[in-house]
Design a protein around this motif. Structure first.
Motif, mmCIF file in Angstrom:
data_model
loop_
_atom_site.group_PDB
_atom_site.id
_atom_site.type_symbol
_atom_site.label_atom_id
_atom_site.label_comp_id
_atom_site.label_asym_id
_atom_site.label_seq_id
_atom_site.Cartn_x
_atom_site.Cartn_y
_atom_site.Cartn_z
ATOM 1 N N UNK A 44 0.846 -1.188 0.000
ATOM 2 C CA UNK A 44 0.000 0.000 0.000
ATOM 3 C C UNK A 44 0.881 1.237 0.000
ATOM 4 N N UNK A 45 0.551 2.166 -0.925
ATOM 5 C CA UNK A 45 1.224 3.465 -0.968
ATOM 6 C C UNK A 45 0.174 4.538 -1.195
ATOM 7 N N UNK A 46 0.465 5.796 -0.817
ATOM 8 C CA UNK A 46 -0.535 6.853 -0.997
ATOM 9 C C UNK A 46 -0.798 7.181 -2.456
ATOM 10 N N UNK A 88 -2.955 2.946 11.450
ATOM 11 C CA UNK A 88 -3.277 2.799 10.034
ATOM 12 C C UNK A 88 -2.505 1.628 9.428
ATOM 13 N N UNK A 147 -3.913 -1.708 10.431
ATOM 14 C CA UNK A 147 -5.144 -2.011 9.693
ATOM 15 C C UNK A 147 -4.835 -2.403 8.258
ATOM 16 N N UNK A 148 -4.008 -1.599 7.620
ATOM 17 C CA UNK A 148 -3.739 -1.784 6.190
ATOM 18 C C UNK A 148 -3.078 -3.128 5.914
ATOM 19 N N UNK A 188 -5.631 -5.680 5.499
ATOM 20 C CA UNK A 188 -6.333 -5.580 4.210
ATOM 21 C C UNK A 188 -5.478 -6.194 3.104
ATOM 22 N N UNK A 248 -5.412 -9.973 3.244
ATOM 23 C CA UNK A 248 -6.674 -10.500 2.714
ATOM 24 C C UNK A 248 -6.667 -10.482 1.187
ATOM 25 N N UNK A 249 -6.340 -9.320 0.626
ATOM 26 C CA UNK A 249 -6.418 -9.182 -0.825
ATOM 27 C C UNK A 249 -5.367 -10.040 -1.531
ATOM 28 N N UNK A 264 -11.554 3.929 -1.986
ATOM 29 C CA UNK A 264 -11.414 2.563 -1.490
ATOM 30 C C UNK A 264 -11.704 2.634 0.007
ATOM 31 N N UNK A 319 -11.886 0.557 2.306
ATOM 32 C CA UNK A 319 -11.091 -0.266 3.220
ATOM 33 C C UNK A 319 -9.742 0.362 3.539
ATOM 34 N N UNK A 320 -9.249 1.196 2.630
ATOM 35 C CA UNK A 320 -7.916 1.770 2.830
ATOM 36 C C UNK A 320 -7.920 3.298 2.912
ATOM 37 N N UNK A 340 -7.993 5.202 0.334
ATOM 38 C CA UNK A 340 -7.301 5.742 -0.839
ATOM 39 C C UNK A 340 -8.300 6.329 -1.835
ATOM 40 N N UNK A 379 -9.426 7.366 5.786
ATOM 41 C CA UNK A 379 -9.809 6.156 6.507
ATOM 42 C C UNK A 379 -10.371 6.512 7.886
#
Lengths: 290, 159, 750
Positions: free
Chosen positions: A184-186, A266, A269-270, A273, A276-277, C616, C618-619, C621, C743
């Motif tokens: 995950x990145x912004x 954060x 949590x991430x 996610x 899961x994905x 999104x 969940x994230x 984003x 989020x």
């Protein structure tokens, strides 16, 4: 560090010899995308560089029944274009593809990413997920270490002075066994991972998960192999509930920090996610490989 | 510090230079060889303004040591287009107004050429991801991407 | 200009005259000039956000082999507290001197303290480490709330708030308090049936130009000193540097290199006076180039702001009152654009009762610089967010509600004048009728609409056009070309002279070969310098007619000028421009035209943007999936470059809304001084940006031009901000809408 001495050995033996026998701080260089930037920041301290890219075996790979044997200095751009490797280790290729820009991939290597040992390195969780091992060579001989044991701290690894990473070894996955990596990145590109997750799963012909490895990155001082998350998957059909359990286990295992790239809460949590994905992607690939 | 004597090839021309071991290829190009077409925006591989090719592979000149050029083939913006003609990519950048201040343009032209050599028919998304390492603050990328896709179509048509 | 007219060249998208050099790498920017004997300057910067300099000893550095000069604040002749012209920002000379090299106290992380020039940049870098400096670290003040609180650490013990009813007796971090009002704000709210109000925050954001600040200078004792630098205004560089060093303007030549982006950030000086001191001391030409982290730490940025806005309306949609309070960070020295924020905040609306107050507040961050429509994006973000909320409360379409209350010709502005003809209504209608606005939203998507207003400015510009014997010519202007303006100048001159644009070569003259021209800022170049170009071109045409008349023995009034050809109305004679130029030696020498103006009548440019995002959940984003930028150009001289201004402004604003922010540690140190973690949009972050050019001519420009450079960055903050609010169903107050913030909003922890 300012580079004051540059060496381009032609063989591993020559490189090993260069690593000892200097009173100037000596570092090996693969793509240099981390080392050259680091050398600019503290311009005063002298640095001796041993460039490994002129050693043919550091730049090559082989793939056979025994699996992948990768020269650690092959650049990511070359690596990600290896279709035979991508078929078997799509998650590792994904991770290599995520390192920096196209330009950075033209230099950066998986071995460099591993040896730089950043907690946020993309390829480290991906390598751990597929059970990759490092073959290390030094004056005292060779040894082999699992990637999860290779990295020992932020920017630190188990290599002794005078040693270098000679090969990255990964067993060939059986049909029904595949990997995936997500981070995950912004933005969509050009960022360092806020969190990352590498997964490999093995399915039997009934679709039951018989083996799994879950590795997470950027949420602790080193990438973590999370056995509890894998346990949540093994023996299941990778249904939503089991995957959610694995995600929760990964979140629980994480011990992130708050910094300019994310907060503790954060990141925790991430990473769930992502687990899961990524598990669902790996599952789909594993099914397709049967 | 003793300077090192390096023999290389830049845009197909045999070139020699002297450099200190800490100098990057970008320093060498700009300061020692006066090839200022390659721009410096960050010095850390984050902006792509210094995009060049080394043995045909796209990279940032700020992430390469000058000494590493020895025996390699370096490609820079100065090797694209001639003194009185432009490459299709360069023409399309002008036609689509794909530059404003122009500081990112040499890097983008070099990167686009690398993209189209590798993938003559990129989708918009492929072009955007391939070029994500070339920052542009002026255009919002819209016209750059249009120029790239149009150049690709034109070059395919000509081939 | 009163009605639409036919143009021959204007409105076409020609190839820019400087294009070849730019796509081939031949164009020379700030860092691209080297001179024989040149040495390199580097700067030692403060490692603290706020500290007293207790001891400074440069002797070890001076003695280091290869070091040729050292400069500190003590090298400035006594500077006084006079205001100076500095582009769109405002700064006194004293503050400027203390910003380029700190005096006694460092006020932000990265504040320049000592400069060293040495044979190589590596030696200069090594010598910096030999400077002995001792700091007494003070508590930093990093936000307007802290800075305005009672008992806050004071940055400047000699600064007292201006603009208060009673003269204050204690020093304050508030430099100025100001207000604007119109009508009766209390009556306005009494009249309201629906009221919305909210507090907002916008972060410190940098202009983010890709070219770092750079210059090469040569000091000459006999009065031939030269500065080559990347700047939006080389005459301003000359004025600031000459004053800081005590030089006559005539003894300093400033050459504007090609400029690699500025967005307001290159309207002031950082390196140039320092480099000139180093050159004076060493007797050698000096080059200085900022590293990227220096650019982020010590230049720009735009103000972080806190604002509170309240809007009242009747149920029929009539807005009856708008009130606001804006506090803007100025950085280490006074001079934020809060006044512009106050002037622009409510200006898209025709509302009788308005009241707004502003505070200019110093904090321990780099002194802010102008950033594209300085002050407006932050203020209009707050207002536009609330207008969208108001539309929901009233059950109205947000464009329709804006149309009902839109400013138009005759609307009284809060800052003084009544509007002449403006194009907000046309922009709103174009947005409403766009394909984008008809598109349905998918799951997890949201839409935001926002308007933006910017004044645009005029001011002084000088141009001359020198003709050649073959009928070609050179347009010499004094406005650095930051985005293709030379193409517009070429087209306007060609239109006025009736010849092919390619016959005229536009160049940016240095401070010696063209008379004073204000910098490229305030969206003034195509308007004001364009007017000077047209004036110079018309001067050329008038002289052509005279020359033809003298050759035909008729009066100039009997000569008509059609498509670059003089026609004798008293006969059959005709002479082309080229023929007149070729024969100029026989009619009084070669022809040159002049245009020196102080342009008035700049036309405001309104913009309206539409943004669709997908979140999104969940994230957190946010992905911008569809974007449309509508703006009034007055007249688009070069439509593709006008579109480019809209698209570029929109994307800068998207970046500001989504991910761009300065991140400071508790110690006030900047943690993301690089493009890796100061996250400007990259190509893969964005969709195509649809640009719609509206043309409501500005009658004060011969061709109807309004400036287009700035308005485009104003609407995105709220267009994106409200699209996110719409997608997640939670009020948005703070930017940037980075994934963790979104989020948290979704989780109800905003």
């Amino acid at each position: 560090m300012a580079v004051v001495d540059y060496n381009a050995p032609q063989s591993v033996q020559e490189a090993v010899a260069l690593l000892s026998g200097s009173d100037i701080k000596t570092k090996v260089m693969a793509g240099g995308t981390d080392l050259i930037i680091q050398s600019k920041s503290q311009a005063v301290e002298p640095l001796r560089v041993v460039d490994l890219k002129h050693i043919a075996e550091m730049m090559s790979y082989s793939l056979d029944d025994g699996g992948l044997s990768l020269g650690p200095c092959m650049c990511c751009a070359e690596f990600t274009a290896l279709h035979d490797v991508e078929t078997l280790y799509p998650g590792l290729v994904e991770a290599a593809y995520l390192i920096g820009s196209t330009q950075v991939q033209g230099r950066a290597s998986i071995g460099g990413n591993l040896c730089n040992s950043s907690p946020a390195a993309d390829t480290i969780p991906a390598l751990i997920a597929i059970g990759a091992k490092c073959r290390i060579v030094g004056a005292g001989g060779e040894r082999t270490v699992a990637v999860e044991d290779f990295v020992t701290g932020v920017g630190r690894n188990c290599m002794q002075s005078g040693e270098l990473l000679q090969r990255i070894l990964v067993a060939r996955p059986a049909p029904g066994s595949r990997d995936a990596y997500l981070r995950f990145i912004p933005r969509t590109e050009m960022d360092i991972a806020v969190a990352g997750a590498g997964i490999s799963v093995t399915l039997d012909s009934q679709g039951v998960c018989t083996a799994a490895r879950v590795a997470i990155g950027a949420v602790a001082q080193t990438a973590l192999l999370v056995a509890s998350a894998a346990d949540a998957l093994i023996g299941t059909q990778l249904d939503d509930a089991s995957v959610a359990k694995a995600a929760a286990a990964a979140s629980a295992a994480a011990s992130p920090i708050t910094d300019r790239r994310g907060t503790i809460e954060f990141r925790r949590h991430i990473v769930g996610v992502l687990v899961k994905r990524a598990t669902l992607i790996a599952k789909e690939r594993a099914q397709a490989s049967l | 510090m003793a300077k090192l004597h390096i023999t290389t090839s830049i845009n197909g021309e045999a070139t020699e230079f002297l450099c200190e071991p800490h100098e990057t290829l970008l320093d060498v190009l700009r300061n020692d060889l006066q090839m200022t077409g390659t721009k410096e925006g960050c010095g850390s591989g984050d902006c792509g303004a210094c995009s060049v090719t080394v043995d045909g592979r796209l990279t940032c000149a700020c992430l390469v040591l000058g000494v590493e050029a020895a025996g390699r083939e370096i490609g820079t913006i100065e090797g694209i287009g001639g003194s009185d003609k432009l490459s299709v990519i360069q023409e399309k950048f002008l036609e689509h107004a794909a530059l404003q201040c122009g500081i990112c343009t040499p890097g983008l032209v070099v990167s686009t050429q690398a993209l189209l050599e590798q993938n003559p028919n990129p989708t918009e998304a492929e072009a955007r991801y391939f070029l994500a390492g070339n920052l542009c603050r002026c255009t919002g990328y819209d016209k750059i991407i249009r120029a790239v896709l149009d150049a690709a179509a034109t070059m395919r048509g000509a081939a | 200009m009163s009605e639409a007219r036919e143009f021959k060249y204007i409105g076409q998208s020609t190839i820019r005259p400087d294009g070849f050099d730019k796509v081939t790498g031949r164009a020379n920017y700030g860092a691209d000039l080297s001179l024989p004997g040149m040495i390199w300057g580097k700067i030692l910067r403060s490692p603290h956000a706020h500290a007293m300099i207790k001891r400074l000893d440069t002797s070890r550095a001076e003695a280091f082999p290869g070091v040729l000069a050292v400069a500190t604040h003590s090298d400035f002749p006594s500077v006084t507290d006079q205001a100076i012209e500095s582009g769109e920002g405002s700064l006194t000379l004293l503050d400027l001197a203390r910003n380029v090299l700190a005096k006694d106290k460092v006020l932000y992380h990265g504040h320049a303290v000592v400069a060293i020039a040495a044979k190589t940049s590596a030696i200069a870098e090594q010598a910096l480490a030999l400077i002995d400096i001792e700091y007494e670290v003070l508590k930093p003040v990093m936000d307007v709330r802290e800075a305005m609180a009672a008992g806050a650490p004071i940055l400047h013990p000699d600064m007292f708030t201006q603009g208060l009813a009673e003269k204050p007796t204690t020093a304050s971090n508030v430099a100025t308090r100001l207000e604007y009002k119109m009508g009766d704000i209390e009556a306005g709210f009494k009249d309201a049936e629906v009221v919305v109000e909210r507090e907002f925050y916008t972060p410190t954001a940098h202009q983010g130009y890709i070219e770092p600040h750079a210059c090469t200078v040569r000091y000459e004792k006999d009065g031939q000193s030269m500065i080559w630098c990347s700047t939006q205004g080389h005459f301003d560089v000359r004025a600031s540097t000459a004053k800081l060093l005590g030089l006559d303007l005539g003894k300093l030549k400033v050459i504007a290199s090609e400029i690699g982006g500025g967005f307001g950030g290159k309207t002031t000086v950082y390196l140039e006076p320092v480099a000139l001191i180093l050159s004076r001391k060493s007797g050698r030409p000096v080059k200085m180039i900022m590293d990227r982290d220096e650019v982020f730490k010590a230049t720009g940025p735009g103000s972080a702001t806190r604002s509170w806005v309240k809007i009242g309306a009747r149920k029929d949609g009539t807005i009856t009152a708008m009130q606001g309070r804006l506090a803007y960070e100025a950085g280490a020295f006074k001079g934020s654009p809060v006044m512009m924020g106050c002037m622009t905040a409510f200006t898209p609306y025709a509302v009788s009762n308005m009241y707004i107050e502003g505070f200019d507040v110093v904090v321990n961050k780099a002194k802010v610089a102008a950033y594209r429509a300085p002050g407006a994006p932050q203020a209009e973000f707050a207002v536009e967010m609330l207008v969208n909320e108001l539309a929901v409360k009233l059950g109205r379409d947000p464009i329709d509600l804006r149309l009902q209350n839109a400013a138009k010709e005759g609307t009284q502005t809060i800052y003084g004048p009544k509007f002449k003809r403006v194009g907000l209504v046309e922009c709103l209608e174009a947005a409403r009728d766009s394909k984008h606005y008809q598109q349905a939203l998918a799951a997890n998507q949201g839409r935001g609409v926002a308007a933006g207003f910017w004044f645009n400015v005029g001011g002084q510009s000088s141009v001359h056009i020198n003709m050649n014997p073959d009928g070609t010519g050179t347009i010499v202007e004094g406005s650095p070309d930051i985005g293709g303006s030379r193409a517009s100048m070429q087209m306007m001159a060609a239109e006025a002279m009736g010849i092919e644009p390619g016959r005229l070569k536009p160049i940016i003259g240095d401070t010696e070969n063209v008379a004073f021209s204000a910098g490229t800022g305030g969206s003034r170049t195509t308007f004001a310098t364009g007017m000077a170009v047209i004036e110079a071109a018309e001067d050329v045409v008038a002289q052509m007619k005279q020359r033809a008349a003298s050759m035909w023995n008729v009066t100039a009034e009997q000569v008509e000028w059609v498509d670059g050809v003089a026609l004798n109305t008293a006969g059959e004679d005709r002479l082309s421009l080229a023929e007149i130029c070729a024969g100029a030696d026989r009619t009084g020498g070669q022809i040159s035209g002049r245009g020196n103006i102080n342009a008035r009548g700049a036309g405001p440019s309104f913009a309206v943007h539409l943004c669709d995002v997908e979140v999104d959940k969940e994230t957190g984003k946010v992905d911008v999936v569809r974007y449309t930028a509508v703006q009034d150009a007055g007249k688009a001289i070069h439509p593709k470059y006008v579109e480019g201004q809209y698209q570029g402004g929109a994307v800068q604003g998207i970046g500001w809304a989504l991910n761009e922010e300065y991140i400071y540690g508790a110690d006030g140190l900047l943690e993301n001084a690089g493009f890796l973690d100061y996250r400007i949009p990259v190509a893969s972050d964005l969709p195509m940006i649809d640009a719609i050019i509206v043309e409501v001519p500005n009658k004060f420009h011969p061709y109807g031009v309004r400036g287009v450079g700035e308005s485009g960055i104003i609407p995105p903050l709220a267009a994106v901000g409200y699209a996110v609010e719409n997608a997640i169903g939670v009020p948005v107050t703070d930017l940037p809408l980075s994934p963790p913030r979104v989020f948290n909003l979704i989780q109800g922890k905003g």
